[in-house]
Write a protein that holds these residues in place. Structure first.
Motif, PDB file in Angstrom:
ATOM      1  N   ALA A   1       0.845  -1.197   0.000  1.00  0.00           N
ATOM      2  CA  ALA A   1       0.000   0.000   0.000  1.00  0.00           C
ATOM      3  C   ALA A   1       0.876   1.240   0.000  1.00  0.00           C
ATOM      4  N   VAL A   2       0.460   2.239  -0.784  1.00  0.00           N
ATOM      5  CA  VAL A   2       1.186   3.509  -0.870  1.00  0.00           C
ATOM      6  C   VAL A   2       0.202   4.645  -0.617  1.00  0.00           C
TER       7      VAL A   2
ATOM      8  N   PRO B   1      -6.879  25.688  10.295  1.00  0.00           N
ATOM      9  CA  PRO B   1      -6.486  27.097  10.235  1.00  0.00           C
ATOM     10  C   PRO B   1      -5.684  27.343   8.959  1.00  0.00           C
ATOM     11  N   LYS B   2      -5.663  28.561   8.495  1.00  0.00           N
ATOM     12  CA  LYS B   2      -4.931  28.906   7.285  1.00  0.00           C
ATOM     13  C   LYS B   2      -3.466  28.507   7.434  1.00  0.00           C
ATOM     14  N   GLY B   3      -2.955  27.807   6.445  1.00  0.00           N
ATOM     15  CA  GLY B   3      -1.562  27.420   6.439  1.00  0.00           C
ATOM     16  C   GLY B   3      -1.243  26.168   7.232  1.00  0.00           C
ATOM     17  N   PHE B   4      -2.246  25.589   7.891  1.00  0.00           N
ATOM     18  CA  PHE B   4      -1.980  24.443   8.753  1.00  0.00           C
ATOM     19  C   PHE B   4      -1.591  23.200   7.963  1.00  0.00           C
ATOM     20  N   HIS B   5      -2.263  22.971   6.829  1.00  0.00           N
ATOM     21  CA  HIS B   5      -1.907  21.807   6.007  1.00  0.00           C
ATOM     22  C   HIS B   5      -0.454  21.914   5.553  1.00  0.00           C
ATOM     23  N   ASP B   6      -0.043  23.104   5.122  1.00  0.00           N
ATOM     24  CA  ASP B   6       1.346  23.299   4.693  1.00  0.00           C
ATOM     25  C   ASP B   6       2.318  23.033   5.844  1.00  0.00           C
ATOM     26  N   ALA B   7       1.936  23.445   7.047  1.00  0.00           N
ATOM     27  CA  ALA B   7       2.803  23.215   8.202  1.00  0.00           C
ATOM     28  C   ALA B   7       2.972  21.725   8.468  1.00  0.00           C
ATOM     29  N   LEU B   8       1.905  20.971   8.271  1.00  0.00           N
ATOM     30  CA  LEU B   8       1.982  19.528   8.507  1.00  0.00           C
ATOM     31  C   LEU B   8       2.805  18.814   7.446  1.00  0.00           C
ATOM     32  N   MET B   9       2.914  19.417   6.287  1.00  0.00           N
ATOM     33  CA  MET B   9       3.742  18.829   5.242  1.00  0.00           C
ATOM     34  C   MET B   9       5.219  19.194   5.402  1.00  0.00           C
ATOM     35  N   SER B  10       5.533  20.056   6.366  1.00  0.00           N
ATOM     36  CA  SER B  10       6.905  20.517   6.573  1.00  0.00           C
ATOM     37  C   SER B  10       7.755  19.446   7.261  1.00  0.00           C
ATOM     38  N   LYS B  11       9.046  19.735   7.415  1.00  0.00           N
ATOM     39  CA  LYS B  11       9.977  18.758   7.985  1.00  0.00           C
ATOM     40  C   LYS B  11       9.668  18.414   9.431  1.00  0.00           C
ATOM     41  N   ASP B  12       8.957  19.284  10.167  1.00  0.00           N
ATOM     42  CA  ASP B  12       8.606  18.975  11.553  1.00  0.00           C
ATOM     43  C   ASP B  12       7.621  17.820  11.646  1.00  0.00           C
ATOM     44  N   TRP B  13       6.864  17.591  10.547  1.00  0.00           N
ATOM     45  CA  TRP B  13       5.841  16.553  10.560  1.00  0.00           C
ATOM     46  C   TRP B  13       6.120  15.530   9.457  1.00  0.00           C
ATOM     47  N   PHE B  14       5.392  15.595   8.368  1.00  0.00           N
ATOM     48  CA  PHE B  14       5.518  14.562   7.335  1.00  0.00           C
ATOM     49  C   PHE B  14       6.724  14.740   6.417  1.00  0.00           C
ATOM     50  N   GLY B  15       7.227  15.947   6.299  1.00  0.00           N
ATOM     51  CA  GLY B  15       8.341  16.178   5.389  1.00  0.00           C
ATOM     52  C   GLY B  15       8.012  15.714   3.983  1.00  0.00           C
TER      53      GLY B  15
ATOM     54  N   SER C   1       7.856  16.925   0.980  1.00  0.00           N
ATOM     55  CA  SER C   1       8.684  17.201  -0.193  1.00  0.00           C
ATOM     56  C   SER C   1       9.865  16.238  -0.273  1.00  0.00           C
ATOM     57  N   GLN C   2      10.412  15.854   0.868  1.00  0.00           N
ATOM     58  CA  GLN C   2      11.537  14.919   0.904  1.00  0.00           C
ATOM     59  C   GLN C   2      11.072  13.461   0.886  1.00  0.00           C
ATOM     60  N   PHE C   3       9.893  13.215   1.484  1.00  0.00           N
ATOM     61  CA  PHE C   3       9.351  11.855   1.572  1.00  0.00           C
ATOM     62  C   PHE C   3       7.933  11.861   1.000  1.00  0.00           C
ATOM     63  N   PRO C   4       7.796  11.817  -0.336  1.00  0.00           N
ATOM     64  CA  PRO C   4       6.505  12.017  -0.992  1.00  0.00           C
ATOM     65  C   PRO C   4       5.543  10.839  -0.915  1.00  0.00           C
ATOM     66  N   GLU C   5       5.945   9.754  -0.270  1.00  0.00           N
ATOM     67  CA  GLU C   5       5.014   8.646  -0.119  1.00  0.00           C
ATOM     68  C   GLU C   5       5.226   7.936   1.209  1.00  0.00           C
TER      69      GLU C   5
ATOM     70  N   LEU D   1       7.769   5.502   6.773  1.00  0.00           N
ATOM     71  CA  LEU D   1       7.175   6.809   7.026  1.00  0.00           C
ATOM     72  C   LEU D   1       8.282   7.786   7.390  1.00  0.00           C
ATOM     73  N   HIS D   2       8.288   8.941   6.745  1.00  0.00           N
ATOM     74  CA  HIS D   2       9.284   9.974   7.065  1.00  0.00           C
ATOM     75  C   HIS D   2      10.705   9.432   6.876  1.00  0.00           C
ATOM     76  N   GLY D   3      10.848   8.490   5.917  1.00  0.00           N
ATOM     77  CA  GLY D   3      12.147   7.935   5.605  1.00  0.00           C
ATOM     78  C   GLY D   3      12.633   6.867   6.557  1.00  0.00           C
ATOM     79  N   VAL D   4      11.775   6.459   7.505  1.00  0.00           N
ATOM     80  CA  VAL D   4      12.146   5.449   8.503  1.00  0.00           C
ATOM     81  C   VAL D   4      11.265   4.221   8.322  1.00  0.00           C
ATOM     82  N   ALA D   5      11.878   3.035   8.346  1.00  0.00           N
ATOM     83  CA  ALA D   5      11.136   1.780   8.219  1.00  0.00           C
ATOM     84  C   ALA D   5      11.031   1.106   9.581  1.00  0.00           C
ATOM     85  N   LYS D   6       9.794   0.767   9.973  1.00  0.00           N
ATOM     86  CA  LYS D   6       9.546   0.088  11.242  1.00  0.00           C
ATOM     87  C   LYS D   6       8.429  -0.932  11.037  1.00  0.00           C
ATOM     88  N   PRO D   7       8.431  -2.016  11.826  1.00  0.00           N
ATOM     89  CA  PRO D   7       7.348  -2.989  11.718  1.00  0.00           C
ATOM     90  C   PRO D   7       6.049  -2.454  12.312  1.00  0.00           C
ATOM     91  N   VAL D   8       4.945  -2.724  11.624  1.00  0.00           N
ATOM     92  CA  VAL D   8       3.606  -2.355  12.095  1.00  0.00           C
ATOM     93  C   VAL D   8       2.676  -3.527  11.809  1.00  0.00           C
TER      94      VAL D   8
END
Length: 226
Positions: free
Chosen positions: A92-93, A105-119, A121-125, A149-156
């Motif tokens: 699954a992707v 809130p305005k700009g919140f989605h963009d903030a969540l896509m930033s490096k502090d959260w999902f990153g 642009s660097q990790f597009p899937e 997720l976020h460039g890290v592989a872990k078992p789930v």
């Protein structure tokens, strides 16, 4: 100040977390529950139907509520022989940019896509690949796999319930169709997403644990002409 506003405004996160036992789709089935009839279902490649697939997650926000959001772009494929489900292979992707929020809130989605959260642009899937399937009941199984997720592989582990299916309906739905419900869990800090995790003994922030529920239908091989 900007980060504090972000933290208090709405939480964020992503994918999976184990629900309490009474909420888990694969939660203990009755001993008398009959195994679903899969004798007419064809073996082959199955693909998630986007019109009938959802991934909803929740996180604890300040100890006040369980904030929920969902992803809308999920591409999942499965190689399945219904007679031997333990041998199935699932991939699954998820597109993190497809995150949908409740009145953000305005700009919140963009903030969540930033490096502090999902990153994003660097990790597009976000990718999940099954590694093993263990049957836990007539219609339930635990699917073990690796989540990237976020460039890290872990078992789930996903706790899955098979809801049924058919080989196709002549004149209506020409392909085989099967349906599942699932739940799972993770700690986002394990994947390098630790912004806003509360200090020990406090709930001021967004929980490390992320809970998710999946509802999906897969379409498979075409109905054989009679």
């Amino acid at each position: 100040m900007k980060k504090l506003i972000l933290l208090l405004a709405v939480p964020v996160l992503l994918t999976a977390c184990a629900k309490p036992a009474d909420k888990t789709p694969a939660a203990s089935a009755s001993a008398s529950e009959a195994a679903p009839d899969v004798s007419q279902l064809p073996a082959g490649d199955y693909h998630a139907d986007p019109a009938h697939t959802s991934l909803t997650f929740e996180v604890n926000h300040l100890g006040f509520s369980h904030y929920t959001a969902h992803f809308t772009k999920i591409d999942a494929q499965m190689s399945l022989d219904p007679a031997h489900p333990e041998a199935a292979q699932l991939t699954a992707v998820i597109d993190p940019q497809s995150l949908e929020l409740n009145a953000p809130p305005k700009g919140f989605h963009d903030a969540l896509m930033s490096k502090d959260w999902f990153g994003a642009s660097q990790f597009p899937e976000i990718r999940y690949q099954s590694t093993a399937i263990t049957r836990t009941g007539p219609a339930t199984a635990d699917v073990s796999g690796n989540l990237i997720l976020h460039g890290v592989a872990k078992p789930v582990v996903l706790h899955v319930r098979f809801n049924g299916g058919y080989p196709g309906l002549q004149g209506y739905d020409p392909n085989a169709r099967i349906g599942f419900s699932a739940a799972g869990s993770l700690k986002r800090s394990d994947f390098g997403i630790s912004f806003g995790v509360p200090q020990a003994g406090s709930s001021m922030g967004v929980s490390d644990q992320v809970d998710f529920q999946i509802e999906t239908e897969f379409t498979g091989p075409a109905l054989k002409a009679s």
